[in-house]
Design a protein around this motif. Sequence first.
Motif, PDB file in Angstrom:
ATOM      1  N   SER B  42     -18.655  -2.271 -11.699  1.00 51.79           N
ATOM      2  CA  SER B  42     -19.633  -1.579 -10.855  1.00 51.79           C
ATOM      3  C   SER B  42     -20.245  -2.537  -9.838  1.00 51.79           C
ATOM      4  O   SER B  42     -20.374  -2.214  -8.654  1.00 51.79           O
ATOM      5  CB  SER B  42     -20.766  -0.992 -11.699  1.00 51.79           C
ATOM      6  N   PHE B  43     -20.626  -3.719 -10.319  1.00 49.91           N
ATOM      7  CA  PHE B  43     -21.292  -4.693  -9.464  1.00 49.91           C
ATOM      8  C   PHE B  43     -20.414  -5.058  -8.262  1.00 49.91           C
ATOM      9  O   PHE B  43     -20.844  -4.989  -7.111  1.00 49.91           O
ATOM     10  CB  PHE B  43     -21.624  -5.942 -10.291  1.00 49.91           C
ATOM     11  N   VAL B 178     -24.859   5.168  -6.785  1.00 52.92           N
ATOM     12  CA  VAL B 178     -24.982   5.724  -8.141  1.00 52.92           C
ATOM     13  C   VAL B 178     -23.702   6.493  -8.475  1.00 52.92           C
ATOM     14  O   VAL B 178     -23.125   6.350  -9.559  1.00 52.92           O
ATOM     15  CB  VAL B 178     -26.221   6.655  -8.239  1.00 52.92           C
ATOM     16  N   ASN B 179     -23.266   7.280  -7.513  1.00 51.39           N
ATOM     17  CA  ASN B 179     -22.037   8.046  -7.705  1.00 51.39           C
ATOM     18  C   ASN B 179     -20.847   7.109  -7.959  1.00 51.39           C
ATOM     19  O   ASN B 179     -19.991   7.369  -8.802  1.00 51.39           O
ATOM     20  CB  ASN B 179     -21.794   8.890  -6.450  1.00 51.39           C
ATOM     21  N   VAL B 218     -25.654   7.719 -23.394  1.00 51.22           N
ATOM     22  CA  VAL B 218     -26.843   6.859 -23.311  1.00 51.22           C
ATOM     23  C   VAL B 218     -26.554   5.602 -22.485  1.00 51.22           C
ATOM     24  O   VAL B 218     -27.385   5.179 -21.677  1.00 51.22           O
ATOM     25  CB  VAL B 218     -27.337   6.486 -24.735  1.00 51.22           C
ATOM     26  N   VAL B 219     -25.352   5.051 -22.660  1.00 45.40           N
ATOM     27  CA  VAL B 219     -25.005   3.837 -21.912  1.00 45.40           C
ATOM     28  C   VAL B 219     -25.141   4.082 -20.404  1.00 45.40           C
ATOM     29  O   VAL B 219     -25.770   3.300 -19.686  1.00 45.40           O
ATOM     30  CB  VAL B 219     -23.574   3.357 -22.254  1.00 45.40           C
ATOM     31  N   TYR B 220     -24.577   5.203 -19.931  1.00 49.82           N
ATOM     32  CA  TYR B 220     -24.653   5.473 -18.482  1.00 49.82           C
ATOM     33  C   TYR B 220     -26.062   5.811 -18.034  1.00 49.82           C
ATOM     34  O   TYR B 220     -26.490   5.418 -16.943  1.00 49.82           O
ATOM     35  CB  TYR B 220     -23.642   6.557 -18.078  1.00 49.82           C
ATOM     36  N   PHE B 227     -30.135   0.480 -12.449  1.00 50.85           N
ATOM     37  CA  PHE B 227     -29.734   0.328 -11.046  1.00 50.85           C
ATOM     38  C   PHE B 227     -30.741   1.043 -10.137  1.00 50.85           C
ATOM     39  O   PHE B 227     -31.193   0.500  -9.119  1.00 50.85           O
ATOM     40  CB  PHE B 227     -28.329   0.901 -10.840  1.00 50.85           C
ATOM     41  N   LEU B 228     -31.116   2.264 -10.536  1.00 51.85           N
ATOM     42  CA  LEU B 228     -32.053   3.037  -9.719  1.00 51.85           C
ATOM     43  C   LEU B 228     -33.426   2.379  -9.671  1.00 51.85           C
ATOM     44  O   LEU B 228     -34.084   2.381  -8.624  1.00 51.85           O
ATOM     45  CB  LEU B 228     -32.170   4.460 -10.252  1.00 51.85           C
ATOM     46  N   ALA B 229     -33.840   1.785 -10.802  1.00 51.97           N
ATOM     47  CA  ALA B 229     -35.140   1.102 -10.824  1.00 51.97           C
ATOM     48  C   ALA B 229     -35.123  -0.042  -9.811  1.00 51.97           C
ATOM     49  O   ALA B 229     -36.076  -0.235  -9.049  1.00 51.97           O
ATOM     50  CB  ALA B 229     -35.434   0.575 -12.224  1.00 51.97           C
TER      51      ALA B 229
END
Lengths: 249, 247
Positions: B42-43, B178-179, B218-220, B227-229
């Motif tokens: 993801s990163f 996010v997507n 829960v992981v996602y 990430f959103l924070a």
Amino acid sequence: MKTWTPSEPIISISNVHKAYGSFQVLKGVSLDVKKGEVVCIIGPSGSGKSTLIRCINGLNDIQSGSIRVEGMEVNDPKLDKLALRKNVGIVFQQFNLFPHKTVLENVMMAPVIVLKQARTEVEQRARALIAKVRLEGKENAYPGELSGGQQQRVAIARCLAMAPDIMLFDEVTSALDPETVNEVLSTIKDLAQEGMTCILVTHEMGFAREVADHIYFTDKGVIVEHGPPDVFFANPKDPRTREFLGKVL
Amino acid sequence: MATIADFFHWLAAKRGYNFSIFYDRFDGTQFLYGIWTTIHLSFFCVLLSVLFGAIGVWLQRSSFEPLRWLVGAYVGFFRNTPPLVQLYFFYFAVDPVLSSALGVKGGLLSNYGWALLVLSLYAGAFNTEIFRSGIEAVPKSTCEAAEALGYTPLQIFRHVTFPLAFRVSFPAMTSNLVNLIKTTTTAYAISVAETLYVANRIWSDQFNVFEMMNVVWVVYLVLVGLFLAFMTRWEKALRVPGFGRSK
């Protein structure tokens, strides 16, 4: 290039033509401005006033004719635009400040970024200019927190930070409410009295009469009539001028 | 640690909820590896997709028409096809053809490499359009004021267009990223051992689909939440009084 001496006109416009597509905006405009002179251009909407002053610092190009500013030919493709723009400031109807920068930063940015001057020296000058336009205490405010009149005075200070020889004002009070018009006009009047060469496109006839050394009336892309304000307003000769003044005065 | 393992052992034996990842060392390590793969995939996808978006919008504004056409083709190709199809296409069609044409043995990129590239290109196409909307939202008159003060085009971009366009693009870019993070689960299809892939391996061994589905959920929730924070804090830090929403 021929060097310019202060005895010659600081701005010399001769036979300028400009068209947007097939629409002729300027059809052979000529005028001279001497150093320290205050010139007002008045006329109905769409007569080419704004286009004309935007051509003076090269924001619009021209199709034919010549515009010389301090001996520089504005339309010369080899012109050093920075040399021109350093000496010619323009203030717009809609202020056009940088909304993400504070008042102080707005005023400081151009000298620091464009002229590469030292920040500390520029900051001193910027604070003095902000005080000059009577906005002390607003240095750290953002443009969005200021009134229209205040924003316009920041825009004037931002131009002055470049230490220009000439200031162009493009309907700078047209977007302001009547009460704030005067605070901007008095700032311009101070500049005019200090000997700054100014060209104003304006609808403020009373102000034009008071500060201008010379008035130009444009209509449909040509200068219809011009003269010193007392003669121009008291005794307009052309019927179009008389009709226009009859409507606005 | 032992008490946690004991508890989940007890939960599995007595209550029938088999969270093997919390007591079985092998499953636990495997699952952590899967999460770690999701995190770095993801990163790097986020960074690369932002880079592709920036390059895309830069080429799109070029005065050279074929370049603009190329960007249009790129955006169309990646926006108009499903990411899963893109992964299959590059991994099973492009890679074998290219590697045999170039005489490379064992494929051009690993499955992880293809996932990284394809998903970044996919989100980069959206980022291109998002950044374009941001740039187009910057008033021409604001740039003109800078021009009149003697700024060069590059200085205008750096000091005026970019900072304003970035703020305008930010919320849409955040949603797209996010997507993208969620779309890394499609890398499962080409055997990248990310969270969902590993979860599948575990539930195939342990027959604990229900439990693993909850864990994956829960992981996602947590990963995207973190990430959103981060993005929300960044957006707040960029906020300018009197510009856009002021409070």
